[in-house]
Design an enzyme around this catalytic site. Structure first.
Site, PDB file in Angstrom:
ATOM      1  N   HIS A  42       0.836  -1.200   0.000  1.00 11.63           N
ATOM      2  CA  HIS A  42       0.000   0.000   0.000  1.00 11.63           C
ATOM      3  C   HIS A  42       0.872   1.253   0.000  1.00 11.63           C
ATOM      4  CE1 HIS A  42      -3.274  -2.767   1.218  1.00 11.63           C
ATOM      5  NE2 HIS A  42      -4.072  -1.848   0.696  1.00 11.63           N
ATOM      6  N   HIS A  43       0.236   2.378  -0.271  1.00  9.22           N
ATOM      7  CA  HIS A  43       0.902   3.687  -0.306  1.00  9.22           C
ATOM      8  C   HIS A  43       1.538   4.053   1.040  1.00  9.22           C
ATOM      9  CE1 HIS A  43      -2.673   5.145   1.860  1.00  9.22           C
ATOM     10  NE2 HIS A  43      -3.353   4.377   1.029  1.00  9.22           N
ATOM     11  N   LYS A  62      -0.485   4.987   4.425  1.00  2.04           N
ATOM     12  CA  LYS A  62      -1.316   4.036   5.174  1.00  2.04           C
ATOM     13  C   LYS A  62      -0.724   3.817   6.562  1.00  2.04           C
ATOM     14  CE  LYS A  62      -3.676  -0.429   4.748  1.00  2.04           C
ATOM     15  NZ  LYS A  62      -5.006   0.114   5.062  1.00  2.04           N
ATOM     16  N   THR A 113      -7.785  -6.174   4.573  1.00  2.00           N
ATOM     17  CA  THR A 113      -8.050  -7.120   3.485  1.00  2.00           C
ATOM     18  C   THR A 113      -7.081  -8.301   3.546  1.00  2.00           C
ATOM     19  OG1 THR A 113      -8.887  -5.314   2.150  1.00  2.00           O
ATOM     20  CG2 THR A 113      -8.268  -7.311   0.972  1.00  2.00           C
TER      21      THR A 113
END
Ligand SMILES: NC(=O)c1ccc[n+]([C@@H]2O[C@H](COP(=O)([O-])OP(=O)(O)OC[C@H]3O[C@@H](n4cnc5c(N)ncnc54)[C@H](O)[C@@H]3O)[C@@H](O)[C@H]2O)c1
Length: 254
Positions: free
Chosen positions: A142-143, A146, A153
């Site tokens: 993720h970026h 985060k 998830t």
């Protein structure tokens, strides 16, 4: 044609949902709910569900847990199915949702991407076949903004793998302090953070001389909006109260 209300219509997700609906001849947005007022929408916006006196076939909610009470009152009073995509509900609120679902159909998912939810089914099936012979590892990316790790998830995927395995499993999040070979029961979960990656989830089934990988990449918010609109169309047809999630939708599609 299903008539849709968008709750949180003036937020990031609400605007993406509205744009999708406007381009979709199979749905009509009849109203929006949002605490932020605005005049730039193609539909009337109400600051609370109680102000809306029209009729709709489903509400799509991407707002805040603070909106839940009003939505549940509206849904149960008018028997309008709710699609709750908002995240961060408290355990008490999750109970409230369960109780309301005895009166009105409610769809809830923390990840509205159809792809991720198809992936969960695939992981369950793959783990049922390969769980005994392969090591299962999950890598999520993720970026850099985060804050939580691993992603919710990734945990949903780990749960699906554990269910599929049918034997005892243990989630391992960190290996840097471990000084022993990998155990069969482990499901490893690793997080990568960087740049502007919207979200990637990769599940690796590593066996003797063979590796199988299943991967999902999210490129934009649109995938969550598409899932929510698909869920609203699905719920507009549902007459039976109950709690529904993406697995119901995926079963219908697959
Ligand atoms: N399930 C999924 O797949 C998924 C995907 C993306 C985002 N989300 C969740 O959706 C929610 C919204 O995300 P966002 O990025 O659009 O946020 P956002 O802050 O951009 O938008 C939220 C909107 O809701 C409105 N709002 C806040 N409180 C309200 C209330 N009590 N009543 C009515 N409207 C209210 C705000 O004014 C705002 O316009 C978050 O909980 C987020 O985690 C879920």
């Amino acid at each position: 044609m299903p008539k849709i209300i968008i709750s949180g219509c003036n937020g990031h997700m609400g605007r993406v949902v509205a744009a999708l609906c406007e381009a979709d001849p199979q749905v009509e947005v009849v109203a929006g709910f949002d605490v932020i007022g605005t005049t730039d929408r193609a539909f009337p916006v109400y600051s609370s569900p109680a102000q809306f006196s029209g009729q709709a076939d489903a509400v799509i909610d991407f707002s805040s847990p603070a909106a839940l009470d009003g939505l549940l009152s509206f849904g149960t009073a008018t028997k309008t199915p709710l699609v709750l995509a908002t995240t961060g509900y408290s355990p008490d609120q999750l109970k409230q949702i369960e109780v309301a679902a005895q009166t009105v159909p409610i769809f809830r998912s923390g990840n509205m991407s159809l792809g991720i939810n198809v992936l969960l089914e695939l992981v369950k099936k793959a783990a049922a076949v390969l769980g005994n012979s392969c090591d299962i590892e999950i890598v999520e990316r993720h970026h850099s903004r985060k804050v939580d790790a691993p992603s919710g998830t990734a945990l949903m995927i780990a749960d699906a793998a554990a269910q599929g395995c049918g034997h005892e499993t243990e989630f391992v999040f960190e290996r840097h302090s471990v000084r022993h070979p990998r155990e069969k029961k482990e499901i490893g979960i690793s997080s990568v953070r960087g740049g502007t990656i919207v979200g990637e989830h990769e599940i690796i089934f590593a066996g003797h001389d063979e590796v199988m990988e299943i991967k999902h990449s999210a490129m934009s918010r649109e995938i969550f909006a598409q899932g929510a609109v698909a869920a609203a169309k699905f719920m507009a047809e549902i007459q039976i109260p109950g709690l529904y999630d993406m697995s119901h939708l995926v079963k219908q599609v697959m």
